[in-house]
Design a protein around this motif. Structure first.
Motif, mmCIF file in Angstrom:
data_model
loop_
_atom_site.group_PDB
_atom_site.id
_atom_site.type_symbol
_atom_site.label_atom_id
_atom_site.label_comp_id
_atom_site.label_asym_id
_atom_site.label_seq_id
_atom_site.Cartn_x
_atom_site.Cartn_y
_atom_site.Cartn_z
ATOM 1 N N PHE A 24 0.826 -1.204 0.000
ATOM 2 C CA PHE A 24 0.000 0.000 0.000
ATOM 3 C C PHE A 24 0.863 1.257 0.000
ATOM 4 N N ILE A 25 1.894 1.297 0.835
ATOM 5 C CA ILE A 25 2.777 2.459 0.901
ATOM 6 C C ILE A 25 3.518 2.651 -0.423
ATOM 7 N N ALA A 26 4.007 1.568 -0.997
ATOM 8 C CA ALA A 26 4.769 1.664 -2.238
ATOM 9 C C ALA A 26 3.904 2.102 -3.419
ATOM 10 N N LEU A 27 2.670 1.635 -3.473
ATOM 11 C CA LEU A 27 1.824 1.918 -4.625
ATOM 12 C C LEU A 27 0.988 3.188 -4.484
ATOM 13 N N SER A 28 0.808 3.685 -3.274
ATOM 14 C CA SER A 28 -0.050 4.855 -3.101
ATOM 15 C C SER A 28 0.682 6.174 -3.299
ATOM 16 N N GLY A 29 1.986 6.189 -3.175
ATOM 17 C CA GLY A 29 2.745 7.427 -3.330
ATOM 18 C C GLY A 29 2.964 7.775 -4.791
ATOM 19 N N PRO A 30 3.219 9.033 -5.076
ATOM 20 C CA PRO A 30 3.479 9.420 -6.460
ATOM 21 C C PRO A 30 4.836 8.882 -6.911
ATOM 22 N N TRP A 31 4.906 8.503 -8.179
ATOM 23 C CA TRP A 31 6.159 7.987 -8.725
ATOM 24 C C TRP A 31 7.159 9.120 -8.911
ATOM 25 N N ARG A 32 6.676 10.256 -9.305
ATOM 26 C CA ARG A 32 7.520 11.434 -9.466
ATOM 27 C C ARG A 32 6.802 12.596 -8.813
ATOM 28 N N PRO A 33 7.517 13.434 -8.080
ATOM 29 C CA PRO A 33 6.846 14.562 -7.440
ATOM 30 C C PRO A 33 6.277 15.527 -8.479
ATOM 31 N N ALA A 34 5.357 16.340 -8.035
ATOM 32 C CA ALA A 34 4.742 17.323 -8.936
ATOM 33 C C ALA A 34 5.737 18.451 -9.213
ATOM 34 N N PRO A 35 5.775 18.929 -10.451
ATOM 35 C CA PRO A 35 6.684 20.032 -10.775
ATOM 36 C C PRO A 35 6.221 21.330 -10.128
ATOM 37 N N GLU A 36 7.190 22.150 -9.743
ATOM 38 C CA GLU A 36 6.901 23.429 -9.100
ATOM 39 C C GLU A 36 6.642 24.523 -10.136
ATOM 40 N N VAL A 53 12.672 22.502 -15.552
ATOM 41 C CA VAL A 53 11.556 22.494 -14.615
ATOM 42 C C VAL A 53 12.087 22.209 -13.213
ATOM 43 N N LEU A 54 11.675 23.045 -12.267
ATOM 44 C CA LEU A 54 12.083 22.908 -10.872
ATOM 45 C C LEU A 54 11.138 21.988 -10.135
ATOM 46 N N TYR A 55 11.712 21.053 -9.386
ATOM 47 C CA TYR A 55 10.958 20.169 -8.502
ATOM 48 C C TYR A 55 11.417 20.471 -7.089
ATOM 49 N N ASP A 56 10.515 21.011 -6.283
ATOM 50 C CA ASP A 56 10.847 21.450 -4.931
ATOM 51 C C ASP A 56 9.956 20.760 -3.915
ATOM 52 N N SER A 57 9.893 19.443 -3.987
ATOM 53 C CA SER A 57 8.978 18.742 -3.085
ATOM 54 C C SER A 57 9.705 17.963 -2.006
ATOM 55 N N GLY A 58 11.000 18.152 -1.881
ATOM 56 C CA GLY A 58 11.764 17.374 -0.916
ATOM 57 C C GLY A 58 11.733 17.917 0.487
ATOM 58 N N GLY A 59 11.309 19.142 0.664
ATOM 59 C CA GLY A 59 11.302 19.719 1.993
ATOM 60 C C GLY A 59 12.618 20.406 2.312
ATOM 61 N N ALA A 60 12.852 20.626 3.584
ATOM 62 C CA ALA A 60 14.017 21.397 4.006
ATOM 63 C C ALA A 60 15.320 20.619 3.898
ATOM 64 N N THR A 61 15.273 19.314 3.918
ATOM 65 C CA THR A 61 16.508 18.535 3.929
ATOM 66 C C THR A 61 16.940 18.031 2.563
ATOM 67 N N VAL A 62 16.121 18.188 1.546
ATOM 68 C CA VAL A 62 16.436 17.690 0.209
ATOM 69 C C VAL A 62 16.629 18.882 -0.723
ATOM 70 N N PRO A 63 17.729 18.887 -1.510
ATOM 71 C CA PRO A 63 17.980 20.030 -2.388
ATOM 72 C C PRO A 63 16.990 20.077 -3.548
ATOM 73 N N PHE A 64 16.976 21.223 -4.216
ATOM 74 C CA PHE A 64 16.157 21.361 -5.412
ATOM 75 C C PHE A 64 16.643 20.360 -6.458
ATOM 76 N N VAL A 65 15.706 19.889 -7.258
ATOM 77 C CA VAL A 65 16.032 19.009 -8.374
ATOM 78 C C VAL A 65 15.490 19.667 -9.628
ATOM 79 N N TYR A 66 16.335 19.729 -10.648
ATOM 80 C CA TYR A 66 15.945 20.312 -11.927
ATOM 81 C C TYR A 66 15.889 19.192 -12.958
ATOM 82 N N ARG A 67 14.768 19.128 -13.666
ATOM 83 C CA ARG A 67 14.610 18.162 -14.748
ATOM 84 C C ARG A 67 14.515 18.936 -16.053
ATOM 85 N N TYR A 68 15.250 18.458 -17.039
ATOM 86 C CA TYR A 68 15.290 19.105 -18.350
ATOM 87 C C TYR A 68 14.561 18.230 -19.351
#
Length: 142
Positions: A24-36, A53-68
């Motif tokens: 349930f935990i593995a299948l209910s979460g999003p596969w990729r976070p929503a783009p910011e 595209v900036l992905y800023d869904s990691g919170g305070a402890t995870v850096p920004f991720v940029y997808r091209y």
């Protein structure tokens, strides 16, 4: 005295419950976070564009991720964000501003951060034809 059949039955029930919860935990979460938001747009070839595209869904402890993403030119940022849900990025990194130079269907990229994923070729479809774009990457750690 403890009954071995009851203990075995309870252990099997606990195992089934734990496996079910893990699924349930593995299948209910999003596969990729929503783009910011769309950070930059770079025209490529005739009718294509690279979208950073900036992905800023990691919170305070995870850096920004940029997808091209490479795709046909979109008129609005909302259209880009909707298309990125099903699109595969050619570069996933912690660095912003990776696109350095575009020459026809050849793109030079430069990143000075962690690279999570990179593909040296990309395609986009325009008027029913596939357009090939080749990426050259210059990467180093800061």
């Amino acid at each position: 005295m403890q009954n071995p059949k009851v203990i075995k039955w309870v252990l099997w029930l606990l195992l089934v419950f734990c496996v079910g919860q893990a699924l349930f935990i593995a299948l209910s979460g999003p596969w990729r976070p929503a783009p910011e938001r769309v950070v930059s747009v770079t025209p490529v070839d005739e009718g294509g564009a690279i979208y950073e595209v900036l992905y800023d869904s990691g919170g305070a402890t995870v850096p920004f991720v940029y997808r091209y993403f490479l795709m046909e030119f979109q008129s609005t940022d909302d259209a880009v964000l909707k298309k990125t849900v099903n699109a595969t990025p050619f570069l996933v990194t912690q660095s912003s501003g990776a696109v350095q130079e575009v020459s026809g269907s050849s793109v030079k990229l430069r990143t000075r951060g962690v690279i999570y994923e990179f593909h040296n070729r990309g395609y986009f479809k325009l008027n029913g034809q596939m357009k090939l774009v080749v990426f050259g990457l210059d990467a180093a750690l800061p």
